[in-house]
Design a protein around this motif. Structure first.
Motif, mmCIF file in Angstrom:
data_model
loop_
_atom_site.group_PDB
_atom_site.id
_atom_site.type_symbol
_atom_site.label_atom_id
_atom_site.label_comp_id
_atom_site.label_asym_id
_atom_site.label_seq_id
_atom_site.Cartn_x
_atom_site.Cartn_y
_atom_site.Cartn_z
ATOM 1 N N ASN A 229 -1.952 -6.915 3.026
ATOM 2 C CA ASN A 229 -3.404 -6.836 3.121
ATOM 3 C C ASN A 229 -3.728 -5.443 2.328
ATOM 4 O O ASN A 229 -4.905 -5.336 1.336
ATOM 5 C CB ASN A 229 -4.012 -6.837 4.689
ATOM 6 N N TYR A 230 -2.955 -4.233 2.484
ATOM 7 C CA TYR A 230 -3.350 -3.081 1.932
ATOM 8 C C TYR A 230 -3.176 -3.084 0.356
ATOM 9 O O TYR A 230 -3.631 -2.704 -0.300
ATOM 10 C CB TYR A 230 -2.279 -2.043 2.588
ATOM 11 N N TYR A 231 -1.928 -3.890 -0.001
ATOM 12 C CA TYR A 231 -1.866 -3.933 -1.635
ATOM 13 C C TYR A 231 -2.707 -5.067 -2.087
ATOM 14 O O TYR A 231 -3.303 -4.595 -3.126
ATOM 15 C CB TYR A 231 -0.204 -4.512 -1.677
ATOM 16 N N PHE A 232 -3.048 -6.032 -1.400
ATOM 17 C CA PHE A 232 -3.990 -6.972 -1.825
ATOM 18 C C PHE A 232 -5.468 -6.282 -2.059
ATOM 19 O O PHE A 232 -5.955 -6.275 -3.160
ATOM 20 C CB PHE A 232 -4.170 -8.017 -0.826
ATOM 21 N N LYS A 233 -5.637 -5.506 -1.342
ATOM 22 C CA LYS A 233 -7.486 -4.861 -1.407
ATOM 23 C C LYS A 233 -7.007 -3.542 -2.412
ATOM 24 O O LYS A 233 -8.197 -3.187 -2.783
ATOM 25 C CB LYS A 233 -7.758 -4.432 0.244
ATOM 26 N N SER A 234 -5.910 -3.305 -2.737
ATOM 27 C CA SER A 234 -5.707 -2.116 -3.785
ATOM 28 C C SER A 234 -5.655 -2.789 -4.990
ATOM 29 O O SER A 234 -5.167 -1.908 -5.744
ATOM 30 C CB SER A 234 -4.494 -1.120 -3.304
ATOM 31 N N PHE A 235 -5.566 -4.221 -4.983
ATOM 32 C CA PHE A 235 -5.506 -4.799 -6.179
ATOM 33 C C PHE A 235 -4.051 -4.537 -6.887
ATOM 34 O O PHE A 235 -3.778 -4.595 -8.188
ATOM 35 C CB PHE A 235 -6.387 -4.197 -7.567
ATOM 36 N N ARG A 236 -3.089 -4.573 -6.012
ATOM 37 C CA ARG A 236 -1.597 -4.173 -6.335
ATOM 38 C C ARG A 236 -1.181 -5.545 -6.207
ATOM 39 O O ARG A 236 -0.308 -5.927 -5.325
ATOM 40 C CB ARG A 236 -0.918 -2.977 -5.951
ATOM 41 N N TYR A 237 -1.679 -6.733 -6.953
ATOM 42 C CA TYR A 237 -1.153 -8.082 -6.529
ATOM 43 C C TYR A 237 0.296 -8.268 -6.941
ATOM 44 O O TYR A 237 0.860 -9.119 -6.298
ATOM 45 C CB TYR A 237 -1.969 -8.827 -7.397
ATOM 46 N N ASP A 238 0.894 -7.371 -7.890
ATOM 47 C CA ASP A 238 2.322 -7.773 -7.979
ATOM 48 C C ASP A 238 3.106 -7.579 -6.848
ATOM 49 O O ASP A 238 3.870 -8.169 -6.334
ATOM 50 C CB ASP A 238 2.940 -6.894 -9.296
ATOM 51 N N ALA A 239 2.767 -6.389 -6.081
ATOM 52 C CA ALA A 239 3.358 -5.982 -4.928
ATOM 53 C C ALA A 239 3.165 -7.042 -3.723
ATOM 54 O O ALA A 239 3.951 -7.431 -2.862
ATOM 55 C CB ALA A 239 2.989 -4.713 -4.471
ATOM 56 N N ALA A 240 1.895 -7.570 -3.577
ATOM 57 C CA ALA A 240 1.632 -8.538 -2.630
ATOM 58 C C ALA A 240 2.142 -9.795 -2.883
ATOM 59 O O ALA A 240 2.696 -10.592 -2.097
ATOM 60 C CB ALA A 240 0.008 -9.092 -2.765
ATOM 61 N N GLY A 241 2.467 -10.295 -4.079
ATOM 62 C CA GLY A 241 3.408 -11.151 -4.634
ATOM 63 C C GLY A 241 4.777 -11.153 -4.325
ATOM 64 O O GLY A 241 5.311 -12.201 -3.940
#
Length: 266
Positions: A229-241
């Motif tokens: 959730n933290y990475y997603f809301k920080s727009f770090r989609y590659d880390a969320a992926g």
């Protein structure tokens, strides 16, 4: 005396019934679509663009590998919470299942109490458990543990109860006939017979809870769910992926391990 239908008539009648059921389902879908104003064709037309966006943004990159240490640590914590909650729930479920199963229930009213309790706990979604417990225990791993525990308790209690009730009653009757006590019947006649099936249910729930623990973590602010959730809301989609990919790899590894364990104890 009615004549027996020919194979052609039987299959023709069966196909007609299946067609009627299919038309009813299509009618229910169409009515639901109208009531919620859902545009099927326009939604399907957006699917390719959505998949392309996912492929561009959620594919792990070289930069996302720098988060691997933090992701691995939180994934390990989530796995431990999933295993701990499942094992604890399994122990309580076995106790309640022995009380609630027909062959081993000490009294008929225990069956009613256990079944009603298991149905109540099981039919509350894990998301609702997380939100309810969040007000009492705040954002902590213990909140996630309890949410998974209660949901698993309901499922395993029903599964264990049905497993015990599938036993051949003649074995228990034979033990009672030779003077075995209640506990001797349970530990010598019931548990050895159902141990393999109960272990299979336990392994399945560990896999299931690992997936649910991600959603629970988003709600309780802990574990791999919080990090996603933290990475997603920080727009770090590659880390969320990368988190999604590692969760999938871990779940597959658990499934393969569970399969080997089931074969070993079968």
């Amino acid at each position: 005396m009615p004549t027996k239908p020919t194979p052609q008539q039987f299959f023709r009648r069966r196909n007609r019934q299946l067609l009627i059921i299919l038309l009813i389902l299509i009618g229910i879908y169409w009515l639901s679509m109208v009531l919620v104003n859902f545009q099927t064709m326009s939604s399907l037309a957006q699917v390719p663009a959505g998949l392309i966006w996912l492929a561009k943004n959620f594919i792990p990159t070289q930069r996302s590998l720098s988060y691997l240490g933090a992701i691995s640590f939180q994934l390990w914590r989530t796995l431990l919470v999933s295993i701990a909650s499942t094992i604890c729930a399994g122990l309580f479920s076995l106790f309640f299942a022995v009380l609630g199963a027909k062959p081993t229930a000490p009294a008929p009213y225990w069956r009613v109490i256990v079944r009603l309790g298991a149905s109540l706990v099981r039919n509350i979604p894990v998301v609702a458990w997380s939100m309810i417990l969040l007000f009492s225990f705040k954002q902590s791993d213990f909140t996630g543990f309890l949410a998974l525990f209660f949901m698993t308790l309901g499922y395993l209690t029903r599964a264990f109860t049905e497993t015990i009730e599938d036993l051949d009653p003649e074995k228990l009757n034979a033990l009672r006939a030779v003077g075995a006590t209640y506990l001797q019947c349970v530990f010598c006649g019931v548990l050895p017979e159902v141990a393999t099936t109960l272990m299979s249910w336990l392994l399945y729930m560990i896999e299931n809870n690992l997936r649910d623990a991600t959603l629970v973590g988003i709600l309780t602010g802990t574990g791999i769910g919080f990090l996603f959730n933290y990475y997603f809301k920080s727009f770090r989609y590659d880390a969320a992926g990368l988190i999604v990919l590692l969760i999938a790899v871990l779940v597959i590894a658990l499934e393969l391990t569970s399969t080997r364990i089931r074969k070993a104890i079968a």
